[in-house]
Scaffold this active site. Structure first.
Site, PDB file in Angstrom:
ATOM      1  CG  ASP A 153      -2.015   1.024   1.115  1.00  0.00           C
ATOM      2  OD1 ASP A 153      -2.441   1.324  -0.023  1.00  0.00           O
ATOM      3  OD2 ASP A 153      -2.450   1.553   2.157  1.00  0.00           O
ATOM      4  N   GLY A 172      -0.252   5.201  -4.529  1.00  0.00           N
ATOM      5  CA  GLY A 172      -0.905   6.428  -4.987  1.00  0.00           C
ATOM      6  C   GLY A 172      -0.330   7.656  -4.295  1.00  0.00           C
ATOM      7  NE  ARG A 173      -1.584   6.688   1.012  1.00  0.00           N
ATOM      8  CZ  ARG A 173      -1.470   5.803   1.982  1.00  0.00           C
ATOM      9  NH1 ARG A 173      -1.123   6.200   3.190  1.00  0.00           N
ATOM     10  NH2 ARG A 173      -1.698   4.526   1.760  1.00  0.00           N
ATOM     11  CG  HIS A 214      -0.289   1.750  -8.953  1.00  0.00           C
ATOM     12  ND1 HIS A 214      -0.643   1.066  -7.811  1.00  0.00           N
ATOM     13  CD2 HIS A 214      -1.118   2.816  -9.018  1.00  0.00           C
ATOM     14  CE1 HIS A 214      -1.658   1.667  -7.230  1.00  0.00           C
ATOM     15  NE2 HIS A 214      -1.963   2.750  -7.938  1.00  0.00           N
ATOM     16  CB  SER A 251      -8.759  -5.476  -2.282  1.00  0.00           C
ATOM     17  OG  SER A 251      -9.389  -4.236  -2.534  1.00  0.00           O
ATOM     18  CG  ASN A 259      -8.183  -2.223  -4.536  1.00  0.00           C
ATOM     19  OD1 ASN A 259      -7.195  -2.945  -4.362  1.00  0.00           O
ATOM     20  ND2 ASN A 259      -8.461  -1.228  -3.692  1.00  0.00           N
ATOM     21  NE  ARG A 308      -8.398   1.866  -4.784  1.00  0.00           N
ATOM     22  CZ  ARG A 308      -7.165   2.046  -4.339  1.00  0.00           C
ATOM     23  NH1 ARG A 308      -6.228   2.512  -5.146  1.00  0.00           N
ATOM     24  NH2 ARG A 308      -6.850   1.779  -3.088  1.00  0.00           N
ATOM     25  CD  GLU A 341       3.981 -12.560  16.383  1.00  0.00           C
ATOM     26  OE1 GLU A 341       3.922 -11.409  16.850  1.00  0.00           O
ATOM     27  OE2 GLU A 341       3.531 -13.570  16.981  1.00  0.00           O
TER      28      GLU A 341
HETATM   29  C1  IPE Z   1      -5.362  -2.675   0.277  1.00  0.00           C
HETATM   30  O1  IPE Z   1      -5.095  -1.336   0.067  1.00  0.00           O
HETATM   31  C2  IPE Z   1      -5.403  -3.387  -1.040  1.00  0.00           C
HETATM   32  C3  IPE Z   1      -4.130  -3.517  -1.724  1.00  0.00           C
HETATM   33  C4  IPE Z   1      -2.971  -3.089  -1.335  1.00  0.00           C
HETATM   34  C5  IPE Z   1      -4.196  -4.237  -2.967  1.00  0.00           C
HETATM   35  P1  IPE Z   1      -6.257  -0.272  -0.044  1.00  0.00           P
HETATM   36  O2  IPE Z   1      -5.603   1.027  -0.296  1.00  0.00           O
HETATM   37  O3  IPE Z   1      -7.268  -0.712  -1.039  1.00  0.00           O
HETATM   38  O4  IPE Z   1      -6.921  -0.337   1.397  1.00  0.00           O
HETATM   39  P2  IPE Z   1      -7.645   0.791   2.241  1.00  0.00           P
HETATM   40  O5  IPE Z   1      -8.690   1.403   1.338  1.00  0.00           O
HETATM   41  O6  IPE Z   1      -6.605   1.776   2.662  1.00  0.00           O
HETATM   42  O7  IPE Z   1      -8.222   0.079   3.417  1.00  0.00           O
HETATM   43  C1  IPE Z   2      -2.152   0.049  -3.129  1.00  0.00           C
HETATM   44  O1  IPE Z   2      -1.878   1.352  -3.515  1.00  0.00           O
HETATM   45  C2  IPE Z   2      -2.251  -0.846  -4.306  1.00  0.00           C
HETATM   46  C3  IPE Z   2      -3.603  -1.052  -4.810  1.00  0.00           C
HETATM   47  C4  IPE Z   2      -4.695  -0.790  -4.167  1.00  0.00           C
HETATM   48  C5  IPE Z   2      -3.679  -1.602  -6.137  1.00  0.00           C
HETATM   49  P1  IPE Z   2      -2.947   2.478  -3.391  1.00  0.00           P
HETATM   50  O2  IPE Z   2      -3.452   2.815  -4.756  1.00  0.00           O
HETATM   51  O3  IPE Z   2      -4.005   2.096  -2.425  1.00  0.00           O
HETATM   52  O4  IPE Z   2      -2.095   3.657  -2.826  1.00  0.00           O
HETATM   53  P2  IPE Z   2      -2.609   4.763  -1.799  1.00  0.00           P
HETATM   54  O5  IPE Z   2      -3.105   4.061  -0.591  1.00  0.00           O
HETATM   55  O6  IPE Z   2      -3.701   5.514  -2.511  1.00  0.00           O
HETATM   56  O7  IPE Z   2      -1.409   5.602  -1.527  1.00  0.00           O
HETATM   57 MG    MG Z   3      -4.196   2.384  -0.404  1.00  0.00          MG
END
Ligand code: IPE
Ligand code: IPE
Ligand code: MG
Length: 245
Positions: free
Chosen positions: A23, A26-27, A40, A68, A71, A74, A210
Site C-alpha cells: 500500500d 498512490g500517495r 504503481h 482487492s 478495489n 475505484r 505477527e
Molecule cells: C489494500 O489497500 C489493497 C491492496 C494493497 C491491494 P487499499 O488502499 O485498497 O486499502 P484501504 O482502502 O486503505 O483500506
Molecule cells: C495500493 O496502492 C495498491 C492497490 C490498491 C492496487 P494504493 O493505490 O491504495 O495507494 P494509496 O493508498 O492511494 O497511496
Molecule cells: Mg491504499
C-alpha cells in the site's frame, strides 16, 4: 492449509511465509506530483527487489496483496491502468521469474479478470510451476470475506451432494477449501503505507501471524526495511494462546 499450528509454525527464526499489503503507491506518486500509475510502477519494481531479497533470506512463501475485491469500486480508468500494468509485467517479467526460480501462484476470484490477463497468468503459472525457489502468491481480485464465503458455499455443496457429513467439517477441512489450501499460514504480516488495518487480507490465515506496520510507502520499502521487519519478528514470542515463558 492446515490449522495445526505446530505444523504451520516456522521452524527457523526466518518467517517461512510473509504476507504484504503493498500500500501507499498512490500517495507516493501524489507527493512527487506524478501520475498515480507512476506510483504503481515504482511499487512493481519494489516487489521485484523484495521477492529476490526474501528468497535469499530463506523465506519460502511471499503473498502480496495486489488488487482487492473492494478495489473494483475505484474509477474505471484507474482499474484499467492497473490491469494494463499487470499485463505488461506478466509479459515482460516472466523470463526473470523463470530465471530467478520463482514459482508463481494466484489467489482470488478471477471471474472479473479479463480473459487476456487470465491467459497470461495461467501461462506464467504453468511455466514456473517446477521452480523450486520462493513461492510468489499474487492476491488479485482477492478479499478475505469473499474467500470465506466461497469456501462455505463449496463445503455446503459437498454436504448437499452427500460427499461429506457435517461432522467432517473442522478447521483443517475449512482451510483446505480456501484459495490458500496449498500454503502454510503467514508467519509475518507486513503493511507499509501508514495505515493500521488489515483491509480484508487473508482474514482466516493471519489468525496467529505477527503483525508489522511501517509508515514507509510501498515504493520506498527496500531490502533493509524487509530485514528490519524480519528482525522485529525474530524478537517476538509466538505463544498461540499458551502461557508466557
Ligand atoms: C489494500 O489497500 C489493497 C491492496 C494493497 C491491494 P487499499 O488502499 O485498497 O486499502 P484501504 O482502502 O486503505 O483500506
Ligand atoms: C495500493 O496502492 C495498491 C492497490 C490498491 C492496487 P494504493 O493505490 O491504495 O495507494 P494509496 O493508498 O492511494 O497511496
Ligand atoms: Mg491504499
Amino acid at each position: 492449509m492446515s490449522t495445526d499450528t505446530s505444523k504451520d509454525q516456522s521452524t527457523s527464526d526466518i518467517p517461512r511465509h510473509i504476507a504484504i499489503v503493498m500500500d501507499g503507491n498512490g500517495r507516493w506518486a501524489l507527493r512527487r506530483g506524478l501520475p498515480t500509475i507512476a506510483g504503481h510502477k515504482a511499487g512493481a519494481e519494489t516487489l521485484k527487489t523484495i521477492c529476490k531479497e526474501a528468497d535469499q533470506l530463506g523465506v519460502r512463501y511471499l503473498t502480496v496483496y495486489t488488487f482487492s475485491t473492494e478495489n473494483w469500486s475505484r474509477p474505471t480508468s484507474w482499474v484499467q491502468e492497473l490491469m494494463d500494468l499487470l499485463k505488461y509485467y506478466l509479459k515482460f517479467e516472466l523470463k526473470d521469474l523463470i530465471k530467478n526460480n520463482v514459482c508463481l501462484h494466484v489467489i482470488g476470484d478471477n471471474k472479473n479478470i479479463s480473459g487476456d490477463i487470465r491467459e497470461l497468468l495461467d501461462a506464467a503459472i504453468e511455466k514456473t510451476k517446477k521452480n523450486t525457489g520462493i513461492n510468489l502468491i499474487i492476491a488479485l481480485s482477492y478479499g478475505g470475506r469473499d474467500e470465506i464465503v466461497h469456501a462455505a458455499k463449496t463445503i455446503a455443496q459437498k454436504v448437499q451432494d452427500k460427499h461429506i457429513t457435517l461432522d467432517e467439517i473442522n478447521e483443517t477441512f475449512f482451510s483446505e477449501n480456501l484459495y490458500t489450501s496449498a500454503f502454510p499460514d503467514p508467519d509475518l504480516f507486513i503493511r507499509p503505507g501508514e495505515e493500521l488495518r488489515i483491509s480484508n487480507f487473508l482474514l482466516w490465515q493471519i489468525a496467529y501471524a505477527e503483525l508489522y506496520f511501517t509508515k514507509k510507502l510501498w515504493p520506498d520499502f527496500d531490502a533493509d526495511d524487509l530485514k528490519e521487519a524480519i528482525d522485529d519478528y525474530r524478537n517476538r514470542e509466538r505463544r498461540y494462546g499458551t502461557t508466557v515463558g
